[in-house]
Design an enzyme around this catalytic site. Structure first.
Site, PDB file in Angstrom:
ATOM      1  N   LEU A 105       0.845  -1.198   0.000  1.00  0.00           N
ATOM      2  CA  LEU A 105       0.000   0.000   0.000  1.00  0.00           C
ATOM      3  C   LEU A 105       0.875   1.240   0.000  1.00  0.00           C
ATOM      4  CD1 LEU A 105      -2.586  -1.014   2.742  1.00  0.00           C
ATOM      5  CD2 LEU A 105      -3.146  -0.503   0.363  1.00  0.00           C
ATOM      6  N   GLU A 139     -10.879   1.001   6.657  1.00  0.00           N
ATOM      7  CA  GLU A 139     -10.696  -0.212   7.464  1.00  0.00           C
ATOM      8  C   GLU A 139      -9.458  -0.051   8.338  1.00  0.00           C
ATOM      9  OE1 GLU A 139     -10.003  -3.254   4.505  1.00  0.00           O
ATOM     10  OE2 GLU A 139     -11.604  -2.491   3.248  1.00  0.00           O
ATOM     11  N   LYS A 141      -5.928  -0.890   9.731  1.00  0.00           N
ATOM     12  CA  LYS A 141      -4.803  -1.612   9.126  1.00  0.00           C
ATOM     13  C   LYS A 141      -4.136  -2.448  10.207  1.00  0.00           C
ATOM     14  CE  LYS A 141      -0.711  -0.705   6.244  1.00  0.00           C
ATOM     15  NZ  LYS A 141       0.078  -1.738   6.855  1.00  0.00           N
ATOM     16  N   ARG A 162       3.012 -13.731   2.094  1.00  0.00           N
ATOM     17  CA  ARG A 162       3.187 -12.812   0.983  1.00  0.00           C
ATOM     18  C   ARG A 162       4.570 -12.961   0.349  1.00  0.00           C
ATOM     19  NH1 ARG A 162       2.688  -6.372   1.606  1.00  0.00           N
ATOM     20  NH2 ARG A 162       4.533  -6.682   2.839  1.00  0.00           N
ATOM     21  N   GLU A 206      -4.969 -10.710   7.084  1.00  0.00           N
ATOM     22  CA  GLU A 206      -3.833 -10.529   7.966  1.00  0.00           C
ATOM     23  C   GLU A 206      -3.884 -11.543   9.106  1.00  0.00           C
ATOM     24  OE1 GLU A 206      -2.093  -8.117   6.680  1.00  0.00           O
ATOM     25  OE2 GLU A 206      -0.722  -7.365   8.220  1.00  0.00           O
ATOM     26  N   CYS A 458      14.057   7.585  50.320  1.00  0.00           N
ATOM     27  CA  CYS A 458      14.754   8.476  51.232  1.00  0.00           C
ATOM     28  C   CYS A 458      13.803   8.621  52.419  1.00  0.00           C
ATOM     29  CB  CYS A 458      14.996   9.837  50.585  1.00  0.00           C
ATOM     30  SG  CYS A 458      15.428  11.119  51.778  1.00  0.00           S
TER      31      CYS A 458
HETATM   32  S1  IVH Z   1      -5.351  -3.977   1.270  1.00  0.00           S
HETATM   33  C1  IVH Z   1      -3.854  -4.270  -2.623  1.00  0.00           C
HETATM   34  N1  IVH Z   1      -6.467  -3.797   3.609  1.00  0.00           N
HETATM   35  O1  IVH Z   1      -1.035  -3.821   4.953  1.00  0.00           O
HETATM   36  C2  IVH Z   1      -3.966  -3.591  -1.303  1.00  0.00           C
HETATM   37  N2  IVH Z   1      -4.168  -4.322   3.510  1.00  0.00           N
HETATM   38  O2  IVH Z   1       1.162  -2.203   3.917  1.00  0.00           O
HETATM   39  C3  IVH Z   1      -3.154  -4.219  -0.247  1.00  0.00           C
HETATM   40  N3  IVH Z   1      -3.130  -4.681   5.684  1.00  0.00           N
HETATM   41  O3  IVH Z   1       0.147  -6.111   2.609  1.00  0.00           O
HETATM   42  C4  IVH Z   1      -3.917  -4.839   0.793  1.00  0.00           C
HETATM   43  N4  IVH Z   1      -4.938  -4.354   6.886  1.00  0.00           N
HETATM   44  O4  IVH Z   1      -0.770  -7.002   4.827  1.00  0.00           O
HETATM   45  C5  IVH Z   1      -5.337  -4.025   2.937  1.00  0.00           C
HETATM   46  N5  IVH Z   1      -7.595  -3.618   5.629  1.00  0.00           N
HETATM   47  C6  IVH Z   1      -6.469  -3.861   4.947  1.00  0.00           C
HETATM   48  C7  IVH Z   1      -5.264  -4.187   5.598  1.00  0.00           C
HETATM   49  C8  IVH Z   1      -4.129  -4.396   4.832  1.00  0.00           C
HETATM   50  C9  IVH Z   1      -3.650  -4.645   6.909  1.00  0.00           C
HETATM   51  C10 IVH Z   1      -1.726  -4.964   5.386  1.00  0.00           C
HETATM   52  C11 IVH Z   1      -1.540  -5.963   4.288  1.00  0.00           C
HETATM   53  C12 IVH Z   1      -0.723  -5.279   3.229  1.00  0.00           C
HETATM   54  C13 IVH Z   1      -0.053  -4.229   4.041  1.00  0.00           C
HETATM   55  C14 IVH Z   1       0.408  -3.097   3.181  1.00  0.00           C
END
Ligand code: IVH
Length: 698
Positions: A105, A139, A141, A162, A206, A458
């Site tokens: 991302l 959402e 993360k 991944r 995840e 103390c």
């Molecule tokens: S979308 C194609 N949605 O963040 C878009 N990723 O830094 C990529 N992640 O590899 C995934 N929560 O492991 C998406 N709600 C969420 C997420 C999410 C965590 C992680 C995921 C991705 C990483 C990117």
């Protein structure tokens, strides 16, 4: 130069040069250095699971490299860390090539970044769709490990990590042990035998470990004498990467789905509907997904999570914004390794590394001596941190924290920053081992460590530093609340000899104050007014203000439910005191001991003579919550624990400290631990703070 020093050196150079205005020679010089260093860090993070810099520091450098490469695209190399998604797959597991790469991302580090991203999306879409205002999903993360789960005819077929985004590891056997990953999806067929789910599809999400599980797991590992994990993300990664699935099964892994990869059949055509579909067929999805028409409200929701993230039982390092419409997503496509239709709004990191310049000790109002870290100032989560707590001698010794060390520093919510650990790889050999001094730094009295306590004290009754701290505390908000009498003035008054005992506050005259620097008529009068007004504070405030050991705000409030005057309390026995629910022997003895000291009795007499109120007549609650017992655990953010306790008590509820079958409700705040577990075990109802607020306000 070791890795950490090299990183620091590069961070300094990066700080001094603006990536968007860098000249070519500068870029030619910096880009390879950044690439090499980032590769080393990525290897440590993804492969060795042993990072030496905070994620945010890595992200910052990577972002800088990305910007240089954007400015001078010919400097980009195929092996640049900007050109791939993660670390390479380990050899131990079979490799799996992802049919569709698992992208990364792009990040936005502030709200402006989100706006810019959204406007760019709109501009791109305008070509094909006209002037649209695309709906967004937002959402959390989750900070874990990305997995791709392939289902064939409804059965889990392959679970893969991944890896570098294109090739991952086949960890199916391990994935199967994750309780929240469905092994089978219910498939219904119509009369013609056509299934209602695609024959093959990939779910992305995840793998992570909940904060509460993480704590419990670390405790268990420590008991077994094994290495504990630094954070839930490392714990999840380390757990999933074990070769023995049985060992993985013992680890408390969770899964949360966030998207669908390649599929052989029809799927809903928006992100939100896909999430709903995932949920419907049995995948855990976030309960905090929101949809917004336009960017403004979406950004407001992001902002809310910056503070509210502690309420979740899992770590999030940001929020992900996605263009909801899949047709729009397809039209927007992807750049190198990230989709254009999504962006991660990253929170400011709350952990960083810096140099421990010195360790000093502070004397508290009870004489407790606390070691404190003096740090090379470092920005953590938008705040410059130059001091951090080291708790006590055992904490420093057991972690082998030395003066001169590069240390990891953490700042969680509004908690005092703390030194987490030394970065051993950064040791030069010049670091100094620290031990607790033997004498009070303020009055040179020999310090003592009480049996069964980790702290040194103390014990001098005349320690000037202790008195200054007591004076500060006495005047503070929540105590006597004397406006204008803060830390600075407390020092001045004590050092000028104007206030040597607490009652002296009430003997201060206008002339006394006018002789102090910075005091003119108005300021003096205002302070005197504040002092005078404080005389009317209720007894519970005064009790708290006196700084009696173990008598915090809540205890003080509890005491006045039984004892309405200072004199009644002064003649109470340990038995009288422990008869109050919530007052144990330790508190009771501390109170009795305090009143047994002549000087304290004299102090009270003096306060009384000076007109300070020594009474409080509270109505004991026989309210709406009478008969119910509450336990508060974890840290609360909507109100302090004391406030929550008092408000519950005011409505007649009992608030106790341990969970039993008799407990009616456990209110679990941030980082709630064993008490929450106990509640689950006993089937006691668990409330979050919001629910508590609703009950109180009902
Ligand atoms: S979308 C194609 N949605 O963040 C878009 N990723 O830094 C990529 N992640 O590899 C995934 N929560 O492991 C998406 N709600 C969420 C997420 C999410 C965590 C992680 C995921 C991705 C990483 C990117």
């Amino acid at each position: 130069m070791n890795l950490v020093e090299a990183t620091r050196a590069l961070q300094r150079r990066v700080r001094d040069t603006d990536a968007d205005n860098i000249d070519r020679p500068g870029a030619v010089d910096l880009a390879p250095a950044l690439r090499e260093l980032l590769q080393i860090h990525a290897h440590r993070y993804y492969v060795l699971d042993d990072p030496v810099v905070a994620d945010a520091e890595y992200d910052k450098l990577l972002n800088y490299l990305e910007r240089i490469e954007q400015r001078f695209p010919d400097l980009r190399t195929p092996d640049s860390p900007t050109q791939r998604v993660g670390g390479p797959a380990l050899d131990r597991f079979e490799k799996v090539t992802h049919p569709d790469p698992l992208l990364s991302l792009s990040n936005a580090f502030d709200e402006a970044g989100v706006h810019t991203w959204y406007e760019r999306c709109r501009k791109t879409l305008a070509g094909s769709f006209g002037d649209v205002v695309p709906t967004l999903t937002v959402e959390p993360k989750v900070d874990g490990l990305a997995l791709a789960l392939t289902y064939v005819n409804g059965l889990l077929d392959v679970g893969a990590t991944r890896g570098d985004g294109r090739v991952g590891e086949n960890i199916t056997a391990n994935v199967r042990t994750i309780a929240s990953v469905p092994l089978r999806i219910p498939v219904n067929r119509d009369e013609l035998g056509k299934a209602d789910v695609p024959g093959a599809f990939e779910v992305r999400g995840e793998a992570y470990i909940k904060k509460s599980d993480f704590r419990a797991q670390n405790e268990r590992l420590a008991e077994l004498g094994q290495k504990v994990f630094a954070n839930p993300r490392n714990a999840a990664a380390g757990s999933l990467r074990q070769l023995d699935p049985n060992a993985v099964a013992e680890r408390p892994l969770s899964f949360m789905a966030y998207s669908i990869g390649p599929a052989t059949g029809d799927l809903p055509d928006s992100q939100i509907q896909r999430l709903q579909w995932l949920k419907q067929v049995g995948f855990p999805i976030s309960e905090h997904v929101k949809m917004y028409e336009g960017v403004e409200d979406a950004v407001a929701y992001c902002r809310r999570w910056t503070d509210a993230r502690d309420e979740l039982d899992y770590e999030i390092d940001g929020v992900v914004l996605k263009i909801d419409n899949i047709e729009y997503q397809d039209a927007l496509g992807a750049v190198s390794n990230a989709p254009r239709w999504a962006i991660a709004y990253k929170f400011p990191a709350r952990e960083s590394t810096t140099t421990l310049v010195n360790i000093v000790v502070n004397v508290g109002r009870t004489g407790m001596i606390k070691p404190e870290a003096v740090l090379e100032p470092v920005e953590i989560g938008g705040v410059t941190v130059s001091q951090a707590t080291l708790h006590n001698e055992d904490y420093v010794v057991s972690r082998d924290i030395r003066i001169g060390d590069t240390v990891a520093v953490k700042r969680a919510g509004d908690v005092i920053p703390q030194v987490v650990k030394p970065i051993l790889d950064a040791r030069t050999g010049d670091e100094l081992v620290w031990r607790m001094p033997q004498y009070c730094p303020a009055c040179q009295t020999k310090l003592v460590r009480l049996p069964d306590e980790a702290d040194y004290y103390c014990m001098s009754a005349d320690c000037p530093e202790q008195f200054i701290r007591l004076l500060e505390h006495f005047a503070a908000r929540g105590a006597m609340d004397i406006e204008g009498l803060g830390s600075k003035l407390a020092v001045t008054l004590a050092e000028a000899g104007l206030v040597q005992h607490l009652p002296d506050i009430y003997r201060l005259t206008r002339d006394d104050l006018l002789q102090l620097e910075g005091f003119a008529d108005k300021k003096a009068d205002k302070l005197l007014q504040g002092i005078s007004a404080s005389k009317k504070q209720p007894l519970s405030r005064l009790l708290f203000a006196l700084g009696i050991r173990h008598v915090g705000k809540t205890t003080a409030e509890l005491l006045v439910t039984r004892f309405h005057t200072m004199h009644e309390l002064a003649s109470a026995s340990v038995e009288d005191l422990t008869a109050i629910d919530g007052i144990g022997v330790v508190i009771a003895e501390s109170i009795v001991d305090w009143f047994a000291i002549d000087k304290n009795v004299e102090l009270i007499r003096n306060l009384e003579e000076l007109g300070v109120n020594l009474e409080e007549h509270q109505a004991t609650g026989n309210g709406r919550l009478a008969g119910l017992t509450f336990v508060l655990t974890g840290s609360l953010s909507l109100f302090t624990r004391e406030e929550a306790t008092l408000r519950l008590q005011a409505l007649g509820a009992r608030v106790t400290s341990s969970v039993s079958k008799k407990t009616d409700y456990v209110v679990a705040g941030e980082n709630a631990g064993s008490k929450k577990d106990k509640a689950v075990e006993l089937g006691v109802k668990i409330l979050n703070e919001q629910k508590l607020l609703e009950i109180l306000d009902a």
